[in-house]
Design a protein around this motif. Structure first.
Motif, PDB file in Angstrom:
ATOM      1  N   LEU A 199       0.893  -1.163   0.000  1.00 37.99           N
ATOM      2  CA  LEU A 199       0.000   0.000   0.000  1.00 37.99           C
ATOM      3  C   LEU A 199       0.923   1.203   0.000  1.00 37.99           C
ATOM      4  CD1 LEU A 199      -2.399  -1.469   2.605  1.00 37.99           C
ATOM      5  CD2 LEU A 199      -3.100  -0.744   0.340  1.00 37.99           C
ATOM      6  N   ILE A 258       1.011  -7.977   4.258  1.00 37.22           N
ATOM      7  CA  ILE A 258       0.607  -6.647   3.793  1.00 37.22           C
ATOM      8  C   ILE A 258       0.855  -5.612   4.873  1.00 37.22           C
ATOM      9  CG2 ILE A 258      -1.396  -5.277   3.111  1.00 37.22           C
ATOM     10  CD1 ILE A 258      -2.550  -7.772   1.827  1.00 37.22           C
ATOM     11  N   LEU A 259       0.639  -6.013   6.134  1.00 34.92           N
ATOM     12  CA  LEU A 259       0.809  -5.063   7.236  1.00 34.92           C
ATOM     13  C   LEU A 259       2.249  -4.620   7.371  1.00 34.92           C
ATOM     14  CD1 LEU A 259      -1.462  -6.319  10.108  1.00 34.92           C
ATOM     15  CD2 LEU A 259      -1.553  -4.191   8.835  1.00 34.92           C
ATOM     16  N   LEU A 297       3.049  -2.323   4.681  1.00 38.83           N
ATOM     17  CA  LEU A 297       2.412  -1.018   4.892  1.00 38.83           C
ATOM     18  C   LEU A 297       3.254  -0.167   5.848  1.00 38.83           C
ATOM     19  CD1 LEU A 297       0.107   1.050   4.815  1.00 38.83           C
ATOM     20  CD2 LEU A 297      -1.051  -0.274   6.550  1.00 38.83           C
ATOM     21  N   ILE A 357      -9.465   3.092  -1.915  1.00 38.09           N
ATOM     22  CA  ILE A 357     -10.191   2.280  -0.936  1.00 38.09           C
ATOM     23  C   ILE A 357     -11.686   2.282  -1.248  1.00 38.09           C
ATOM     24  CG2 ILE A 357     -10.831   2.101   1.495  1.00 38.09           C
ATOM     25  CD1 ILE A 357      -8.062   3.314   2.113  1.00 38.09           C
ATOM     26  N   HIS A 372      -6.904 -13.232   8.433  1.00 36.85           N
ATOM     27  CA  HIS A 372      -5.570 -12.703   8.175  1.00 36.85           C
ATOM     28  C   HIS A 372      -4.547 -13.560   8.892  1.00 36.85           C
ATOM     29  CE1 HIS A 372      -5.197 -10.578  12.112  1.00 36.85           C
ATOM     30  NE2 HIS A 372      -6.485 -10.656  12.031  1.00 36.85           N
ATOM     31  N   THR A 413      -2.929  -2.879  13.355  1.00 36.93           N
ATOM     32  CA  THR A 413      -2.030  -1.735  13.282  1.00 36.93           C
ATOM     33  C   THR A 413      -2.827  -0.444  13.308  1.00 36.93           C
ATOM     34  OG1 THR A 413      -0.623  -3.085  11.912  1.00 36.93           O
ATOM     35  CG2 THR A 413      -0.124  -0.748  11.985  1.00 36.93           C
ATOM     36  N   PHE A 426      -2.356   3.845  13.112  1.00 36.68           N
ATOM     37  CA  PHE A 426      -1.572   5.071  12.987  1.00 36.68           C
ATOM     38  C   PHE A 426      -2.312   6.224  13.647  1.00 36.68           C
ATOM     39  CE2 PHE A 426      -0.279   2.546   9.292  1.00 36.68           C
ATOM     40  CZ  PHE A 426       1.088   2.556   9.474  1.00 36.68           C
ATOM     41  N   SER A 458     -10.288  -6.785   8.517  1.00 33.91           N
ATOM     42  CA  SER A 458      -9.003  -7.337   8.889  1.00 33.91           C
ATOM     43  C   SER A 458      -7.918  -6.654   8.096  1.00 33.91           C
ATOM     44  CB  SER A 458      -8.980  -8.816   8.585  1.00 33.91           C
ATOM     45  OG  SER A 458      -8.894  -8.947   7.196  1.00 33.91           O
ATOM     46  N   GLY A 459      -6.689  -7.051   8.425  1.00 32.92           N
ATOM     47  CA  GLY A 459      -5.535  -6.689   7.616  1.00 32.92           C
ATOM     48  C   GLY A 459      -5.375  -5.210   7.398  1.00 32.92           C
ATOM     49  N   HIS A 460      -5.310  -4.823   6.139  1.00 35.76           N
ATOM     50  CA  HIS A 460      -4.836  -3.484   5.819  1.00 35.76           C
ATOM     51  C   HIS A 460      -5.889  -2.406   5.905  1.00 35.76           C
ATOM     52  CE1 HIS A 460      -5.995  -5.889   2.367  1.00 35.76           C
ATOM     53  NE2 HIS A 460      -6.493  -4.790   1.858  1.00 35.76           N
ATOM     54  N   TYR A 461      -7.185  -2.778   5.910  1.00 40.69           N
ATOM     55  CA  TYR A 461      -8.194  -1.715   5.955  1.00 40.69           C
ATOM     56  C   TYR A 461      -8.153  -0.969   7.279  1.00 40.69           C
ATOM     57  CZ  TYR A 461     -10.385  -2.851   1.562  1.00 40.69           C
ATOM     58  OH  TYR A 461     -10.618  -3.027   0.235  1.00 40.69           O
ATOM     59  N   PRO A 470      -5.482  -0.238   9.400  1.00 40.57           N
ATOM     60  CA  PRO A 470      -4.496   0.844   9.455  1.00 40.57           C
ATOM     61  C   PRO A 470      -4.821   1.997   8.509  1.00 40.57           C
ATOM     62  CG  PRO A 470      -3.502  -1.180   8.610  1.00 40.57           C
ATOM     63  CD  PRO A 470      -4.828  -1.544   9.170  1.00 40.57           C
ATOM     64  N   LEU A 471      -5.364   1.684   7.320  1.00 35.34           N
ATOM     65  CA  LEU A 471      -5.715   2.777   6.416  1.00 35.34           C
ATOM     66  C   LEU A 471      -6.851   3.597   7.011  1.00 35.34           C
ATOM     67  CD1 LEU A 471      -5.518   0.968   2.970  1.00 35.34           C
ATOM     68  CD2 LEU A 471      -3.937   2.636   3.919  1.00 35.34           C
ATOM     69  N   LEU A 516       3.635   4.508  16.555  1.00 35.31           N
ATOM     70  CA  LEU A 516       3.782   3.157  16.006  1.00 35.31           C
ATOM     71  C   LEU A 516       5.265   2.800  15.882  1.00 35.31           C
ATOM     72  CD1 LEU A 516       2.015   0.833  14.946  1.00 35.31           C
ATOM     73  CD2 LEU A 516       2.758   1.522  12.689  1.00 35.31           C
TER      74      LEU A 516
END
Lengths: 345, 591
Positions: free
Chosen positions: A37, A150-151, A154, A287, A343, B56, B58, B108-111, B113-114, B245
């Motif tokens: 990302l 992915i984390l 990122l 997104i 995940h 995660t 931020f 889950s996952g990357h959504y 942190p975004l 972080l």
């Protein structure tokens, strides 16, 4: 709100929406090919705009030195990683491509920058300086971690963002710059005026999006990217190097970021850290589009541009708040209607 | 860290914290230490959220802002005492986290942190534009904390407050990690399937962690406001959120002590670099971000678990002698009686994925004290049938009854609570957790201690029961000697047996085993068969998928044969062995 304002805001939406569309589409591409990302996408926008601004002023842009510096780092990292299996020819090849070429670029820029060659040559020079940073960044930061989650990728991307913003400050300074427009012409259409610059932006975006489409559909390189996006392992099994697709994706993203910078540089003043927010708006669009569809990402980018323009008119103080919260309903919708996803680390 | 006398260590630490302000340490370092303490609080929350829970964020700086702005507004505009604003600030932060978390943690996952980045930015701009929060100028003249008749005006007086709070937060967080809920949190990273199948509401656990981390951040903000006595939005922006972080990653995102280490390194480095770099490079600016950026990349490339593990590994302690828990007072389920309603009654279930029909109109029974084998070639729909029975997949048609009541519309965790436990074809364990803790996950729903009980160690009696039960099951399956090893260090065959122990810890009436004998040697298979026979004798019903024909034939009362999602035969093993349709399915009609 009268018709004139409406048309003006509409025009504004289309321009910023076009730029976000380019960024959103490349973010979807980089994500699908490398699973990164790529938060620092906006930094290429900044680098592009500020490099052009320096060349226009007849100065040697900081990017020329930065490229050499990054090349040296990339060479050192490459030599270190290959230290147990290094042949003389490989070492020489690495030094020539990573240090030699950027050094030659620097000499060329030092020679031609004071000549003020005009907009088109300066733009080409800008791209020649900024685009190679893309594959360098991939090699230094992401390639060793290509199989990570992915984390992790990122968080690395956020690290790269911090590094690139800080370097932007060192090489461009804290002042903001605005470049001159592609064209100063303004068309008067009676109820509103349309600047030729805005037409240029929209046309360039459309051309780039079509070019990308042809690249993905018609060329072997484009197809290798699609293959890697569907399955990295599968792509490797049929002989596609995922390192190579990574370079290619990052080259494309640096190029499109820099082109966006060339376009946006004349519309607004760009500072060393402006790219972050611009890039993140591209991300909001990516997104909204689900991170897996180019047309949806592009359409969502137009929506982001529209929301931004209209909220800057009616609630200017809360413009950014509104733009960044439109992501929330989409996330809410996803969390309600998609099953809890898996995940694994 | 497992000190022999935690009480003594705590007293020493408290004495150190109380004496430092009296020592001749320059004010400059005291204020730096105060900052480290404030950042540590946020980083401890992030350790739990990111390092342990795998989520995660931020956006923690925004929660610091919630705590800081709440007390700033209430204590200046409304003149409320800071001690009264503390609970309000924490409740408000928790409420905000609950609202944001319920939208984002399920992703889950990357959504996630975004998402945190997006709302981190949104709140930053909100703080900077709301008039009642002082907009970009922030709020000045915040009253200091007051203890008795003493105003804590300077950093030196404030120091003990900050660090006693940090110490308390570390103590409570460490406690939490070694409880029933703590195990559920630590298992989050390894995926949600197994947790849900053992009755853990993973979305709820994630939300608890998210709110916990936010409350620590809010507490840090409350302290910050009364220490600085003036606040403005820059302290709560996305860049600071990224720095938090960074602290967790540098220190070691899986360790509570790593949080303090990371906060210390990043804070001191930032302070020093802000002096040194502008002199080197010229001009003035926040050049330290370059170093931080490189640090983040290099640490993830070369020391993924941060610096804390490197430090503790440099001082190897002797092999720790952990006690073997022994306690068998946990209440047990009454097993179904034979002859009454069937334990499992599957009636015409179907499951299609898009156009592919994976399970098509399958019907079978499992009676009390029966072992039923589910066999068929690869891709026959056996594992899908397991997932339908245990609620991990929702059937598109048909009914599933357990002891007479419908379960096909229930979520996996509710089905688990009724007494159905399972193992997985692809092992689903938390590799970093010990063998014992993995089995204790199986006993999760047999306990009830929650967040507060865990943090305050009020759950010890129940905890003893759960771990005792886990140890008992491990000894039963023959893995007792591996109890304190990390699960990831076991061989695949042992992991399958470990999964059986975990399933037994749930005290199931029905046990579903997905290829339990795969990867076992001959002798181990015999032991497994003996164990299953014993379980049957004790009243348990077992449904198993297995490819080892000898194993299945010798053990089962009935067989159910699937092929291409369809039921092709049912019966006792001797009949199935001779059934021509089954032979054709397996051998392709050569016979």
């Amino acid at each position: 709100m009268d018709a004139t304002t409406l048309l003006l805001l509409g025009q504004d939406s289309l321009i910023s929406g076009s730029i976000y569309a380019l960024l959103a589409v490349t973010m979807v591409m980089v994500f699908s090919v490398t699973r990164v990302l790529f938060i620092p996408q906006g930094e290429f926008v900044t680098y592009g705009a500020l490099t052009l601004a320096a060349l226009e002023a007849g100065r040697v842009p900081g990017t020329a030195w930065l490229l050499l510096g990054v090349g040296v780092v990339a060479a050192v990292v490459a030599l270190f990683r290959l230290r147990h299996a290094l042949s003389l020819t490989t070492a020489i090849r690495i030094i020539i491509t990573d240090i030699g070429l950027p050094a030659v670029m620097l000499l060329i820029v030092q020679w031609v920058a004071p000549m003020k060659l005009g907009l088109i040559p300066e733009m080409i020079l800008t791209l020649a300086l900024v685009v190679p940073l893309g594959p360098f960044v991939y090699r230094i930061a992401f390639q060793p971690l290509a199989e990570s989650s992915i984390l992790v990728l990122l968080i690395v991307a956020v690290g790269v963002h911090m590094g690139m913003t800080g370097l932007g400050l060192v090489f461009f300074g804290p002042e903001g710059y605005q470049t001159s427009a592609f064209s100063e012409t303004v068309f008067d259409l009676g109820i509103m005026t349309v600047s030729a610059q805005s037409l240029w932006v929209v046309a360039t975006t459309a051309a780039l999006l079509i070019a990308l489409y042809i690249f993905f559909e018609r060329t072997v390189s484009g197809k290798t990217l699609r293959a890697a996006a569907i399955s990295r392992r599968g792509a490797r099994l049929v002989g596609i190097s995922t390192d190579r697709t990574g370079y290619l994706a990052f080259t494309l993203t640096a190029m499109i970021g820099a082109v966006s910078g060339l376009m946006i540089g004349s519309l607004t003043t760009i500072y060393f850290d402006s790219g972050f927010i611009i890039g993140l708006k591209g991300f909001v669009a990516a997104i909204l589009g689900g991170l897996n569809s180019y047309p949806l990402a592009a359409a969502a980018a137009l929506l982001v541009g529209t929301v931004e323009s209209f909220s800057s008119y009616s609630a200017s103080a809360f413009k950014e708040v509104i733009v960044f919260t439109i992501i929330i309903p989409v996330l809410l919708w996803r969390s309600l209607f998609s099953p809890p996803a898996e995940h694994h680390e | 860290m497992n000190p022999k006398h935690p009480g003594v260590v705590a007293v020493i630490l408290i004495l150190v914290i109380l004496t430092i302000p009296l020592a001749p340490i320059p004010d400059y370092w005291i204020s730096l230490l105060n900052n480290i303490g404030l950042f540590s609080l946020v980083a401890v929350g992030l350790v739990l959220l990111t390092g342990v829970g795998g989520m995660t964020s931020f956006g923690q700086a925004a929660f610091v802002g919630f705590g800081a702005y709440t007390t700033a507004v209430l204590s200046t505009t409304y003149g409320i005492s800071p001690w009264l604003t503390l609970p309000i600030a924490l409740v408000l932060t928790a409420a905000a986290a609950l609202a944001i978390g319920s939208i984002t943690v399920r992703l889950s996952g990357h959504y996630l942190p975004l998402g945190t980045m997006a709302w981190g930015l949104a709140f930053f701009y909100l703080f900077g534009n709301l008039e009642f929060l002082g907009a970009h100028d922030g709020i000045n003249g915040i009253p200091p904390l007051r203890i008795g008749h003493h105003d804590l005006f300077d950093g030196r007086a404030f120091f003990p407050v900050v660090w006693l709070v940090v110490l308390a937060a570390m103590f409570l967080t460490t406690n939490l990690l070694h409880t029933r809920l703590g195990r559920a949190i630590r298992a989050l990273r390894s995926g949600t399937i197994a947790n849900e199948a053992f009755g853990i509401d993973t979305a709820q656990v994630k939300l608890i962690v998210f709110v916990y981390a936010a409350v620590l951040a809010g507490l840090s903000g409350w302290l910050y406001a009364h220490l600085q006595r003036s606040i403005n939005p820059t302290a709560f922006g996305i860049n600071i959120g990224i720095e938090y972080l960074l602290m967790a990653v540098v220190g070691g995102a899986g360790h509570v002590f790593g949080a303090v280490l990371g906060a210390g390194i990043v804070t001191i480095l930032k302070d020093q670099l802000q002096d040194i770099l502008p002199k080197l490079i010229g001009g003035q600016g926040s050049y330290e971000t370059i170093v931080f950026g490189f640090m983040l990349v290099v640490i993830l490339q070369s020391a993924r678990n941060g610096l804390w593990p490197l430090i503790i590994n440099a001082f190897p302690a002797g092999p720790e002698k952990l006690p073997v828990p022994s306690d068998d007072s946990l209440a047990q389920r009454a097993m179904p009686k034979s002859g009454a309603v069937p334990v499992l009654d599957v009636r015409g279930i179907c499951k299609s994925f898009g156009g592919l029909v994976a399970v098509n109109d399958v019907t079978f029974l499992v009676g009390a004290k029966e072992i039923v084998g589910l066999i068929g070639p690869n891709g026959a729909g056996k594992s899908t049938t397991f997932n339908l029975v245990t609620g991990l997949l929702r059937a598109t048609g048909g009914e599933v009854l357990f002891r007479g009541s419908r379960i096909d519309a229930m979520p996996a965790r509710d089905i688990a609570a009724l007494g159905i436990a399972r193992t997985f074809q692809h092992v689903e364990l938390a590799p970093e957790m010990s063998v014992l803790e993995n089995v204790a996950i199986g006993a999760h729903i047999r306990g009830s201690a929650g967040l507060l009980a865990g943090m305050l160690r009020l759950d010890r009696a129940e905890e003893k029961c759960l771990l005792g039960e886990a140890a008992r099951q491990l000894q039963r399956v023959g893995l007792g000697e591996y109890m304190h090893r990390p699960a990831g260090s076991l061989a695949l065959g042992q992991l399958r047996i470990l999964e059986i122990a975990r399933a037994l810890a749930l005290d199931p009436a029905l046990l579903l085993l997905d290829e339990p004998a795969a990867g076992l040697r001959h002798l181990e298979k015999r032991e497994l068969a003996a164990l299953l026979n014993k379980l049957r004798a004790e009243g348990m019903s077992i449904l198993l998928v297995e490819h080892d024909v000898e194993f299945v034939m010798g053990l089962t009362d009935h067989l159910v044969v699937l092929d291409f999602g369809k039921l092709i035969a049912k019966g006792v093993p001797a009949e199935i062995r001779k059934n021509p349709i089954v032979l054709e399915a397996y051998l392709g009609g050569v016979v």
